[in-house]
Design an enzyme around this catalytic site. Structure first.
Site, mmCIF file in Angstrom:
data_model
loop_
_atom_site.group_PDB
_atom_site.id
_atom_site.type_symbol
_atom_site.label_atom_id
_atom_site.label_comp_id
_atom_site.label_asym_id
_atom_site.label_seq_id
_atom_site.Cartn_x
_atom_site.Cartn_y
_atom_site.Cartn_z
ATOM 1 N N PHE A 190 -3.328 3.071 15.794
ATOM 2 C CA PHE A 190 -3.703 4.122 14.850
ATOM 3 C C PHE A 190 -4.926 3.639 14.092
ATOM 4 C CE2 PHE A 190 -0.722 7.713 14.234
ATOM 5 C CZ PHE A 190 0.100 7.452 15.325
ATOM 6 N N LYS A 198 8.747 -16.901 -10.889
ATOM 7 C CA LYS A 198 7.944 -15.834 -11.481
ATOM 8 C C LYS A 198 6.759 -16.443 -12.240
ATOM 9 C CE LYS A 198 8.268 -11.957 -14.590
ATOM 10 N NZ LYS A 198 8.868 -11.531 -15.826
ATOM 11 N N LYS A 202 -12.735 0.589 17.053
ATOM 12 C CA LYS A 202 -11.422 -0.062 16.906
ATOM 13 C C LYS A 202 -10.696 -0.125 18.245
ATOM 14 C CE LYS A 202 -9.991 0.260 12.423
ATOM 15 N NZ LYS A 202 -9.418 0.909 11.265
ATOM 16 N N LYS A 204 -9.770 -3.774 19.742
ATOM 17 C CA LYS A 204 -8.366 -4.190 19.923
ATOM 18 C C LYS A 204 -7.923 -4.042 21.370
ATOM 19 C CE LYS A 204 -7.317 -3.215 15.122
ATOM 20 N NZ LYS A 204 -6.333 -3.439 14.096
ATOM 21 N N ASN A 260 0.850 -1.204 0.000
ATOM 22 C CA ASN A 260 0.000 0.000 0.000
ATOM 23 C C ASN A 260 0.876 1.241 0.000
ATOM 24 O OD1 ASN A 260 0.526 0.813 2.868
ATOM 25 N ND2 ASN A 260 -0.397 -1.207 3.239
ATOM 26 N N ASP A 287 -4.053 -6.349 5.406
ATOM 27 C CA ASP A 287 -4.994 -7.229 6.115
ATOM 28 C C ASP A 287 -4.956 -8.650 5.559
ATOM 29 O OD1 ASP A 287 -5.881 -5.290 7.888
ATOM 30 O OD2 ASP A 287 -7.337 -4.482 6.455
ATOM 31 N N PRO A 308 -2.365 -11.946 10.581
ATOM 32 C CA PRO A 308 -2.639 -11.734 12.008
ATOM 33 C C PRO A 308 -2.721 -10.243 12.308
ATOM 34 C CG PRO A 308 -0.353 -12.434 11.665
ATOM 35 C CD PRO A 308 -1.032 -12.525 10.341
ATOM 36 N N ASP A 309 -3.519 -9.876 13.289
ATOM 37 C CA ASP A 309 -3.594 -8.475 13.731
ATOM 38 C C ASP A 309 -2.533 -8.296 14.814
ATOM 39 O OD1 ASP A 309 -4.260 -6.073 15.103
ATOM 40 O OD2 ASP A 309 -6.224 -6.135 14.124
HETATM 41 N N1 CTP Z 1 -2.784 -3.328 12.753
HETATM 42 C C1 CTP Z 1 -1.924 -4.349 13.097
HETATM 43 N N2 CTP Z 1 -1.951 -5.515 12.382
HETATM 44 C C2 CTP Z 1 -2.841 -5.685 11.375
HETATM 45 C C3 CTP Z 1 -3.729 -4.643 11.017
HETATM 46 C C4 CTP Z 1 -3.669 -3.457 11.739
HETATM 47 O O1 CTP Z 1 -1.097 -4.197 13.999
HETATM 48 N N3 CTP Z 1 -2.847 -6.831 10.723
HETATM 49 C C5 CTP Z 1 -2.776 -2.083 13.546
HETATM 50 C C6 CTP Z 1 -2.333 -0.864 12.785
HETATM 51 O O2 CTP Z 1 -0.945 -0.681 12.882
HETATM 52 C C7 CTP Z 1 -3.121 0.227 13.487
HETATM 53 C C8 CTP Z 1 -4.396 -0.435 13.889
HETATM 54 O O3 CTP Z 1 -4.094 -1.827 13.938
HETATM 55 O O4 CTP Z 1 -2.488 0.652 14.685
HETATM 56 C C9 CTP Z 1 -5.558 -0.202 12.992
HETATM 57 O O5 CTP Z 1 -5.217 -0.385 11.642
HETATM 58 P P1 CTP Z 1 -6.269 -0.098 10.488
HETATM 59 O O6 CTP Z 1 -5.671 -0.526 9.194
HETATM 60 O O7 CTP Z 1 -6.825 1.289 10.607
HETATM 61 O O8 CTP Z 1 -7.438 -1.034 10.909
HETATM 62 P P2 CTP Z 1 -7.737 -2.538 10.666
HETATM 63 O O9 CTP Z 1 -7.639 -3.256 11.976
HETATM 64 O O10 CTP Z 1 -6.904 -3.073 9.542
HETATM 65 O O11 CTP Z 1 -9.284 -2.474 10.261
HETATM 66 P P3 CTP Z 1 -9.948 -1.958 8.870
HETATM 67 O O12 CTP Z 1 -8.962 -2.224 7.799
HETATM 68 O O13 CTP Z 1 -11.155 -2.794 8.799
HETATM 69 O O14 CTP Z 1 -10.265 -0.524 9.080
#
Ligand code: CTP
Length: 400
Positions: free
Chosen positions: A323, A289, A337, A341, A210, A279, A305-306
């Site tokens: 964030f 390739k 959020k 979390k 991204n 995500d 994983p989150d």
């Molecule tokens: N984050 C993380 N690991 C992931 C996704 C997000 O640690 N796999 C953390 C980001 O660094 C940020 C927060 O979670 O601090 C929220 O990230 P964001 O992209 O805004 O939210 P998502 O949890 O991905 O939810 P969505 O995409 O549905 O808004």
């Protein structure tokens, strides 16, 4: 951001090849808002002329203890009255020896002896001089006397040798000076920060990523160093320089980022998740390739994983800061959020306000409610976030 606004500094330049770096340092100090009075030793004038420093500081340059231009003829006293500090950069082996023994045989050494303000030195010399027992003794004495010592760095030297003794780069000296004067809000605390995008490989040459620039995470890393924290920055692929004083762990994918974070989190007081973690990742990475076939192609994605949620769910989690980048309904999404979390502090922003640029507009969400920080540079916002964070760590005594 004018980090040194209102500060009066005396910049002492002693004799050494690195004197040329002091010219750039003068420019940076002035740009950061400081008033800079340059004092040169006689030897320094052999390397760079006073005219250079006069032009860059916009002020008279002083070289002589007997300069008759000061009314009371006491340049050695007057120049540091009202000064916040003397910074000697470069500081030669000779001037360090003089300072350690209290010599006062020229304007700069006399100023140092007759001062009440801080004294900071950025040593620069050949590596044998740096390693010599006499220099080691002098350094230990200066440290015991409360003198701040910045560097030196390691690398190629003007003499053709390689080793310890190079003066820090002007940007690094500036950062050290700013940190010296900044409140030590996070002293003794380890802070782990994620930053940048992740890159999820499809095959050896392609991947999903991204447009996160990493600027906010890097600005936070700088701000935490400035607040005297020990900072580890787990960074996805970005082209930003490592901020001085920061230990960077470079990663590509979300899985690598998660492993690096989990390895660093033990012992950390704070975890700040700024990274725009993908995500999803391709369910499989092709070994070779992928060749085009002309047919439509399907890519299977599997959730990553989150990282933030995982760290926040540890048995003894560090203080977690998340964030939330949203494109609409910031308050509602950010609050949801934070709850989902389970993080005590969440920084919300609208993607259209911040992504990629140097400025941003953020709102902080914590147990006490909503705290808009307004629009500012990422550097300025990072410092305000650190102030808020430090206040929460201290038990939230600050009045809103
Ligand atoms: N984050 C993380 N690991 C992931 C996704 C997000 O640690 N796999 C953390 C980001 O660094 C940020 C927060 O979670 O601090 C929220 O990230 P964001 O992209 O805004 O939210 P998502 O949890 O991905 O939810 P969505 O995409 O549905 O808004």
């Amino acid at each position: 951001m004018e980090e040194l606004k209102g500060r009066n500094l005396v910049l002492g330049v002693s004799g050494g090849i690195a004197a040329y770096k002091a010219a750039e340092l003068t420019r940076l100090l002035v740009k950061a808002g400081a008033q800079v009075d340059v004092v040169m030793t006689e030897a320094a004038t052999r390397f760079v002329t006073p005219v250079t420093f006069q032009a860059l500081s916009g002020r008279t340059v002083w070289t002589d203890l007997w300069d008759a231009r000061i009314g009371n003829n006491m340049a050695h006293i007057d120049l540091t009255r009202g000064a916040d500090g003397i910074l000697i950069a470069p500081a030669s082996a000779d001037i360090l020896a003089k300072l350690a023994h209290g010599f006062a045989d020229d304007l700069l050494t006399t100023l140092c002896l007759a001062r009440e303000c801080a004294l900071m030195v950025a040593p620069a010399m050949n590596r044998q001089m740096w390693e010599h027992p006499a220099t080691r003794r002098n350094l230990a004495q200066l440290q015991a006397d409360g003198v701040a010592i910045f560097g030196p760095g390691e690398g190629d030297q003007a003499c053709g040798e390689t080793g310890l003794g190079r003066m820090l780069e002007p940007e690094e000296v500036l950062e050290a000076v700013v940190a010296y004067f900044a409140p030590k809000l996070l002293v003794g605390r380890k802070v782990v920060i994620t930053a940048g995008p992740t890159f999820e490989p499809i095959d050896p040459v392609r991947g999903i990523t991204n447009t996160s620039s990493g600027k906010m995470g890097y600005a936070l890393a700088r701000a935490c160093v400035r607040a005297s924290a020990e900072v580890v920055l787990v960074s996805g692929p970005v082209s930003l320089p490592v901020p001085p004083g920061v230990r960077r762990v470079a990663v590509q994918s979300a899985l690598q980022m998660r492993d690096a974070v989990l390895a660093e989190v033990p012992g950390a007081a704070v975890f700040i998740a700024v990274a725009a973690v993908a995500d999803y990742r391709p369910a499989q990475t092709a070994e070779h390739k992928i060749k085009k076939s002309g047919e439509p192609m399907q890519l299977w994605l599997t959730p990553n994983p989150d990282i933030l949620a995982e760290v926040a769910a540890l048995p003894q989690p560090p203080f977690c800061v998340g964030f939330a980048a949203e494109s609409r309904e910031l308050d509602a999404y950010a609050a949801a959020k934070r709850a989902a979390k389970r993080v005590p502090l969440l920084v919300g922003n609208l993607v259209q306000d911040g992504l990629g640029g140097d400025d941003n507009e953020v709102v902080l969400y914590d147990d006490r409610g909503r705290h808009p920080l307004g629009r500012a540079t990422k550097t300025e916002l990072a410092w305000r976030i650190v102030e808020h964070l430090a206040d929460l760590l201290a038990g939230g005594t600050q009045q809103e």
